[in-house]
Structures are given as structure tokens and as C-alpha cells.
Scaffold this active site. Structure first.
Site, PDB file in Angstrom:
ATOM      1  N   HIS A 100       0.698  -1.153   0.305  1.00 57.87           N
ATOM      2  CA  HIS A 100      -0.095  -0.238  -0.182  1.00 57.87           C
ATOM      3  C   HIS A 100       0.686   1.452  -0.371  1.00 57.87           C
ATOM      4  CE1 HIS A 100       0.692  -1.588   4.157  1.00 57.87           C
ATOM      5  NE2 HIS A 100       0.392   0.302   3.823  1.00 57.87           N
ATOM      6  N   HIS A 102       0.528   5.287   1.286  1.00 57.82           N
ATOM      7  CA  HIS A 102       0.000   6.059   2.150  1.00 57.82           C
ATOM      8  C   HIS A 102      -0.103   7.551   1.421  1.00 57.82           C
ATOM      9  CE1 HIS A 102       0.465   4.366   6.353  1.00 57.82           C
ATOM     10  NE2 HIS A 102       1.049   3.646   5.472  1.00 57.82           N
TER      11      HIS A 102
HETATM   12  P1  5GP Z   1       2.129   0.354   7.384  1.00 61.38           P
HETATM   13  O1  5GP Z   1       2.280   0.531   8.654  1.00 61.38           O
HETATM   14  O2  5GP Z   1       1.668  -0.901   7.420  1.00 61.38           O
HETATM   15  O3  5GP Z   1       2.405   1.234   6.444  1.00 61.38           O
HETATM   16  O4  5GP Z   1       0.075   0.887   6.950  1.00 61.38           O
HETATM   17  C1  5GP Z   1      -0.492   0.101   7.416  1.00 61.38           C
HETATM   18  C2  5GP Z   1      -2.248   1.217   7.595  1.00 61.38           C
HETATM   19  O5  5GP Z   1      -2.569   0.248   7.695  1.00 61.38           O
HETATM   20  C3  5GP Z   1      -1.844   1.915   8.820  1.00 61.38           C
HETATM   21  O6  5GP Z   1      -2.155   3.908   9.210  1.00 61.38           O
HETATM   22  C4  5GP Z   1      -3.409   1.678  10.148  1.00 61.38           C
HETATM   23  O7  5GP Z   1      -4.057   2.533  10.709  1.00 61.38           O
HETATM   24  C5  5GP Z   1      -4.090   1.486   8.543  1.00 61.38           C
HETATM   25  N1  5GP Z   1      -5.157   0.065   9.070  1.00 61.38           N
HETATM   26  C6  5GP Z   1      -5.037  -1.164   9.724  1.00 61.38           C
HETATM   27  N2  5GP Z   1      -5.511  -1.441   9.761  1.00 61.38           N
HETATM   28  C7  5GP Z   1      -6.836  -1.360   8.949  1.00 61.38           C
HETATM   29  C8  5GP Z   1      -7.935  -1.334   8.946  1.00 61.38           C
HETATM   30  O8  5GP Z   1      -8.609  -2.243   8.989  1.00 61.38           O
HETATM   31  N3  5GP Z   1      -8.531  -0.185   7.891  1.00 61.38           N
HETATM   32  C9  5GP Z   1      -8.332   0.841   7.633  1.00 61.38           C
HETATM   33  N4  5GP Z   1      -9.141   1.461   6.846  1.00 61.38           N
HETATM   34  N5  5GP Z   1      -6.784   0.932   8.069  1.00 61.38           N
HETATM   35  C10 5GP Z   1      -6.662   0.475   8.885  1.00 61.38           C
END
Ligand code: 5GP
Ligand code: ZN
Length: 134
Positions: A100, A102
Site C-alpha cells: 500500500h 499512504h
Molecule cells: P503500514 O503501517 O503497514 O505502513 O500501514 C498500515 C496502515 O493501515 C496504518 O496506517 C493503519 O492505520 C491502517 N489500517 C490498519 N488496519 C486498518 C483497517 O482495518 N482499516 C483501515 N481503513 N485502515 C487500517
């Protein structure tokens, strides 16, 4: 798709999400724990764990979708800037292992800070790393 991937479940409609953009290869939805107002995530519909394993066409589609969303943020949220952030690997802060990007709106008065302190590096070390990368 791995059984336990929450983003695959969002793509499949098995978990709720606030979707703001979709195309053939990607969807974008609001982050549940936003860094700033409007923080969204762009994901390929197809599962891959991270930057190193994502299908190149999905990566390209996610980059284009991120640009589309950033443009919309500027027009509709009146943001002052945007950060695109991708974390690849737990050590790089990745917590959800479905690739993903951001898309984080930035505002003049927001509290976010650069996560490193820019300072001149050792030129031999920079050159040595470059030699390994070339
Ligand atoms: P990472 O930490 O892997 O770069 O980003 C994961 C992101 O996914 C985090 O910013 C977290 O807030 C978001 N996130 C985690 N679980 C969920 C969910 O169930 N729904 C949504 N919309 N975002 C999520
Ligand atoms: Zn997945």
C-alpha cells in the site's frame, strides 16, 4: 489471498472501509488512524506483501492512483502539500503486509516531522554504498 489479510478482506467487501477511489487494479480508502486529516491508502486489488513483490503493473497503477488522489486532496481539501509513504518490511514500519501507498495530506500547521535528522554523511561510506548499488 492469505486468509488473514485485512486489506484483501476490504477488497472483497468482507470488511468495511471508506472507499474514495477505485479503478480496475486499485482501490483507495481512508486510513482508520490518520496521520493528518484526509490520510488515505492506495492498494492494488491483487495481494502482494510489499514493494519487493508487487506486480509492476499494479505498482504503476497504485502510483497513478496516488497522484489522482493527491490532486483531489489539493482541489477539495485545500492541502498545502502531500507525502507519499511506503513502508517495506517490519523494520521500515510496515504493519499490514499487503502492499500500500499512504497518501498523507500536509498542512502548514500539522505536527508531522521528518523521521531523520539531515546531516552531512561520510563521503567514503556514501561512495561505498553507491559502488554496491551500481
Ligand atoms: P503500514 O503501517 O503497514 O505502513 O500501514 C498500515 C496502515 O493501515 C496504518 O496506517 C493503519 O492505520 C491502517 N489500517 C490498519 N488496519 C486498518 C483497517 O482495518 N482499516 C483501515 N481503513 N485502515 C487500517
Ligand atoms: Zn492482501
Amino acid at each position: 489471498m492469505p486468509d488473514d489479510c485485512i486489506f484483501c478482506k476490504i477488497v472483497a467487501g468482507e470488511l468495511p472501509a471508506t472507499i474514495v477511489d477505485e479503478d480496475e487494479r486499485t482501490i483507495a480508502f481512508m486510513d482508520i488512524a490518520p496521520a493528518t486529516r484526509g490520510h488515505a491508502l492506495v492498494i492494488p486489488r491483487a495481494h502482494s506483501a510489499d514493494l519487493l513483490s508487487v506486480d509492476p503493473q499494479d505498482l504503476a497503477a497504485a502510483a497513478l492512483a496516488s497522484q489522482r488522489l493527491a490532486t483531489r486532496m489539493r482541489e477539495r481539501l485545500r492541502v498545502d502539500g502531500v507525502n507519499l509513504v511506503n513502508s517495506c518490511g517490519a523494520v521500515a514500519w510496515q504493519t499490514v503486509f499487503h502492499f500500500h501507498i499512504h497518501v498523507i495530506p500536509r498542512y502548514e500547521d500539522d505536527p508531522l516531522q521528518l523521521p531523520w535528522k539531515p546531516a552531512p554523511g561520510d563521503s567514503d561510506e556514501i561512495a561505498a554504498a553507491a559502488e554496491q548499488l551500481r
